[in-house]
Design an enzyme around this catalytic site. Structure first.
Site, short mmCIF file in Angstrom:
data_model
loop_
_atom_site.label_atom_id
_atom_site.label_comp_id
_atom_site.label_asym_id
_atom_site.label_seq_id
_atom_site.Cartn_x
_atom_site.Cartn_y
_atom_site.Cartn_z
N GLY A 10 0.41 -1.50 0.13
CA GLY A 10 0.03 0.09 0.14
C GLY A 10 0.76 1.58 -0.13
CE1 TYR A 13 -2.92 12.13 0.46
CE2 TYR A 13 -4.02 10.23 -0.18
CZ TYR A 13 -3.63 11.04 -0.08
OH TYR A 13 -4.38 12.35 -2.35
N GLY A 15 1.52 4.47 3.74
CA GLY A 15 2.58 3.39 3.95
C GLY A 15 2.95 4.76 3.45
CB THR A 130 -7.09 2.37 11.00
OG1 THR A 130 -6.34 3.62 10.82
CG2 THR A 130 -8.55 3.00 12.16
CD GLU A 160 1.80 6.73 11.29
OE1 GLU A 160 2.49 5.61 11.50
OE2 GLU A 160 2.20 6.98 11.90
CE LYS A 219 -5.71 5.95 13.47
NZ LYS A 219 -4.93 6.75 13.51
CB CYS A 275 -9.64 8.96 9.32
SG CYS A 275 -8.17 7.61 7.79
N1 LIG Z 1 -4.69 8.82 5.38
C1 LIG Z 1 -4.32 9.19 6.62
O1 LIG Z 1 -4.15 10.13 6.88
C2 LIG Z 1 -3.57 7.58 7.82
C3 LIG Z 1 -4.69 6.68 7.43
N2 LIG Z 1 -4.58 5.47 8.30
C4 LIG Z 1 -5.32 4.04 7.91
O2 LIG Z 1 -3.92 3.42 6.64
C5 LIG Z 1 -5.05 3.04 5.74
C6 LIG Z 1 -4.45 3.37 4.50
O3 LIG Z 1 -5.12 4.51 4.61
P1 LIG Z 1 -4.15 5.35 3.07
O4 LIG Z 1 -2.83 5.76 2.88
O5 LIG Z 1 -4.34 6.58 3.34
O6 LIG Z 1 -5.18 4.51 1.64
P2 LIG Z 1 -4.57 4.79 0.45
O7 LIG Z 1 -6.20 4.91 -0.65
O8 LIG Z 1 -3.74 6.55 0.31
O9 LIG Z 1 -3.68 3.90 -0.06
C7 LIG Z 1 -4.01 2.49 0.38
C8 LIG Z 1 -3.16 1.98 -1.30
O10 LIG Z 1 -3.15 0.44 -0.78
C9 LIG Z 1 -3.57 -0.18 -2.33
N3 LIG Z 1 -4.00 -1.59 -1.98
C10 LIG Z 1 -5.08 -2.72 -1.67
N4 LIG Z 1 -4.35 -2.95 -1.84
C11 LIG Z 1 -3.44 -3.33 -2.04
C12 LIG Z 1 -2.99 -4.68 -2.41
N5 LIG Z 1 -3.68 -5.89 -2.18
N6 LIG Z 1 -1.95 -5.23 -2.97
C13 LIG Z 1 -0.72 -3.74 -3.54
N7 LIG Z 1 -1.94 -2.80 -2.42
C14 LIG Z 1 -2.72 -2.87 -1.95
C15 LIG Z 1 -3.97 0.54 -2.99
O11 LIG Z 1 -4.10 0.89 -4.68
C16 LIG Z 1 -3.35 2.44 -2.62
O12 LIG Z 1 -2.78 2.72 -2.90
C17 LIG Z 1 -6.23 3.05 6.28
O13 LIG Z 1 -7.15 1.41 6.99
C18 LIG Z 1 -6.76 4.35 7.05
O14 LIG Z 1 -7.84 4.27 7.77
C19 LIG Z 1 -4.07 5.72 9.14
C20 LIG Z 1 -3.69 6.73 10.22
C21 LIG Z 1 -3.84 8.42 8.83
O1 LIG Z 2 -6.40 8.30 11.49
C1 LIG Z 2 -6.64 8.84 10.41
O2 LIG Z 2 -6.40 9.18 9.21
C2 LIG Z 2 -5.64 10.02 11.47
O3 LIG Z 2 -6.55 10.78 11.24
C3 LIG Z 2 -6.75 12.72 11.56
O4 LIG Z 2 -5.71 13.23 11.10
P1 LIG Z 2 -6.18 13.87 10.03
O5 LIG Z 2 -7.56 13.36 9.04
O6 LIG Z 2 -4.85 13.87 8.89
O7 LIG Z 2 -6.08 15.81 9.96
P2 LIG Z 2 -6.73 16.79 11.15
O8 LIG Z 2 -5.56 17.29 11.42
O9 LIG Z 2 -6.69 15.22 12.51
O10 LIG Z 2 -8.15 17.14 10.90
C4 LIG Z 2 -9.38 16.21 10.28
C5 LIG Z 2 -10.48 16.73 10.32
O11 LIG Z 2 -10.63 18.18 11.69
C6 LIG Z 2 -10.08 19.11 11.17
N1 LIG Z 2 -10.22 20.04 12.72
C7 LIG Z 2 -9.65 19.62 13.14
C8 LIG Z 2 -8.69 20.60 14.19
C9 LIG Z 2 -10.17 20.79 15.18
O12 LIG Z 2 -9.81 21.78 16.24
N2 LIG Z 2 -10.75 21.59 14.22
C10 LIG Z 2 -11.29 20.99 12.94
O13 LIG Z 2 -12.05 21.34 12.88
C11 LIG Z 2 -9.82 19.39 10.16
O14 LIG Z 2 -10.10 21.04 9.69
C12 LIG Z 2 -10.12 18.71 9.29
O15 LIG Z 2 -11.27 19.21 8.58
C13 LIG Z 2 -5.91 12.11 13.22
O16 LIG Z 2 -6.01 13.51 13.54
C14 LIG Z 2 -4.50 11.36 13.04
O17 LIG Z 2 -3.65 11.49 14.42
C15 LIG Z 2 -5.12 9.99 12.47
O18 LIG Z 2 -3.76 9.38 12.39
#
Ligand SMILES: NC(=O)C1=CN([C@@H]2O[C@H](COP(=O)(O)OP(=O)(O)OC[C@H]3O[C@@H](n4cnc5c(N)ncnc54)[C@H](O)[C@@H]3O)[C@@H](O)[C@H]2O)C=CC1
Ligand SMILES: O=C(O)[C@H]1O[C@H](OP(=O)(O)OP(=O)(O)OC[C@H]2O[C@@H](n3ccc(=O)[nH]c3=O)[C@H](O)[C@@H]2O)[C@H](O)[C@@H](O)[C@@H]1O
Length: 426
Positions: A10, A13, A15, A130, A160, A219, A275
């Protein structure tokens, strides 16, 4: 045995940035990030990375081709690795059981099955995505049922916590790294091996070890608690507007209490991002499955309040403009779900603009990072014929905030990009 070869399944965002930072901090470890999406991998291998994240380019450009690699050769990278991160997407299910609430685990299952099918040696498999509490159990069942005899898998949960826009800062200096594992001798050894990867740069006292289920649930809990604070302050903002209190002053006064703390109390048009909503709904579904309806209703209210806030914002704009915005020009500044990212998943701007279109307004959008085509895609509901045409009729995408605001009847500041602070309007 120390970890020497990591594969991350993966290249999204999470990985991409997470494993790039591991490569940057651990020159003794080879890191290969794989994805099925050829275009995404090509972008990771180009000068124009698929994700905008401050500080990411420098890290990738420094380590790429040395101990950091991006490829679609999923099987090869699995076979070489001694530790595999599963960092695939876990979106909310769109159909079937739990539709609209439960996490779709098809990608996690697909990646896990692939590991079982092609692995030729024992591995540590790390849940980075997650997932609902107890997913590691299903992964173990799949791995044990489908693998070659003599091969052993240990599973760790390592959720993460990075936030988009500050991913590199968060990864370089995390508040904590959480690692859950089965409390068996093998599980604890795997936990220790993964902890040693992080302690290349993270102080050991910030690496927390727990059992598997605590880690998985922590998480969902962390995201639910953060989103709950935003819904709480947004609920208070409605009271402020009706009474003359100022929500920023209320947030400041409350946040000065060290038991409450000042972070995540910024009132907004509603939280967005891929998320918060997904993970709370995941928690709601889990509570329902566990026959805890009061608990489910409690957490669901956080999402209900978020929807209410977006609708309340639209109603406020319409009533301020004499109860109609037909043919009026509304400038929307910012389309990403927060500043410093090009990510638009669940962005509040999408809901607002769709409502403006329904009211026949003319909408001028400007965002410094979001691709124009992405904006049109997000606004065009799939399945509705000619919707794209309808969107194009009402929405213009502008090259600057000034252009968007020119002759506008209302300016709606949706994303808090720094450049808007310095944009002076006539
Ligand atoms: N976006 C964020 O800020 C955060 C996301 N998470 C969690 O992390 C996980 C990933 O999120 P993102 O990176 O945002 O998702 P994303 O959609 O940006 O990336 C996931 C990638 O996995 C690939 N993929 C799916 N199945 C596959 C397979 N079998 N083999 C190889 N590649 C494969 C997809 O093509 C895609 O590029 C989710 O569970 C999300 O909830 C956790 C913390 C922060
Ligand atoms: O699991 C996830 O994907 C991630 O989700 C959030 O991160 P993210 O969604 O990237 O960004 P945040 O900074 O949390 O903001 C989320 C939303 O809340 C809003 N926000 C944030 C803070 C605040 O005080 N008020 C508010 O409206 C932001 O504008 C945004 O739309 C968490 O902050 C991360 O710790 C977590 O890893």
């Amino acid at each position: 045995m120390p970890v020497r070869n990591i594969c991350c399944i993966g290249a999204g965002y999470v990985g991409g940035p997470t494993c790039s930072v591991i490569a940057y901090k651990c020159h003794d470890i080879k890191v290969t990030i794989v994805d099925l999406n050829q275009a995404r991998i090509d972008a990771w291998n180009s000068d124009n990375l698929p994700i905008y994240e401050p500080g990411l380019d420098e890290i990738v450009f420094e380590r790429r081709g040395k101990n950091l690699f991006f490829t679609t050769d999923v099987d090869g990278a699995i076979q070489e690795a001694d530790l595999i991160f599963v960092s695939v997407n876990t979106p909310t299910k769109k159909s079937g059981m739990g539709a609209g609430m439960a996490a779709d685990l098809a990608y996690v299952e697909g990646a896990t099955r692939r590991i079982a099918e092609v692995a030729k040696s024992s591995k540590i498999v790390v849940e980075k995505s997650t997932v609902p509490c107890r997913t590691a159990q299903s992964m173990r069942t799949i791995l044990e049922a489908n693998s070659t005899p003599g091969i052993h898998f240990d599973i760790c949960s390592n959720p993460e916590f990075l936030a988009e826009g500050t991913a590199i800062k968060d990864l370089l200096n995390p508040d904590r790294v959480l690692i859950g594992a089965l409390q068996t001798p093998e599980g604890i050894a795997a936990q220790k091996a993964l902890a040693e990867v992080y302690t290349h740069w993270v102080p050991a006292d910030r690496v927390i070890t727990t059992n598997l289920w605590s880690s998985e649930l922590s998480k969902l809990a962390a995201n639910a608690l953060l989103a709950q604070r935003i819904s709480s302050i947004n609920a208070l903002s409605a009271i402020c507007e009706a009474t003359g209190a100022d929500v920023d002053e209320v947030a400041y006064a409350c946040g000065r209490d060290s038991r409450i703390g000042s972070k995540f109390l910024k009132a907004s048009v509603g939280f967005g991002g891929s998320c918060f909503q997904k993970d709370i709904l995941n928690l709601v579904y889990l509570s329902e499955q566990l026959h805890l309806p009061e608990v489910a209703a409690y957490w669901k209210q956080v999402v209900i309040m978020n929807e209410y806030q977006k609708k309340r914002f639209v109603r406020h704009i319409i009533s301020t403009l004499f109860n109609t915005i037909t043919n009026k020009k509304i400038a929307v500044l910012g389309f990403a779900f927060k500043k410093d990212t090009g990510d638009t998943r669940e962005a509040a701007a999408i809901t607002l603009i769709k409502d403006f279109i329904q009211e026949h307004a003319r909408v001028a959008v400007y965002d410094p990072k979001v691709d124009h085509e992405q904006i049109f895609r997000d606004l065009s509901e799939p399945g509705i014929v000619d919707n794209r045409k309808e969107v194009e009729k009402h929405v213009t995408i502008c090259a600057s905030a000034y252009e968007a605001c020119h002759d506008a009847d209302a300016v709606v500041l949706v994303t808090e990009w720094d450049e808007f602070k310095d944009t002076a309007l006539d």
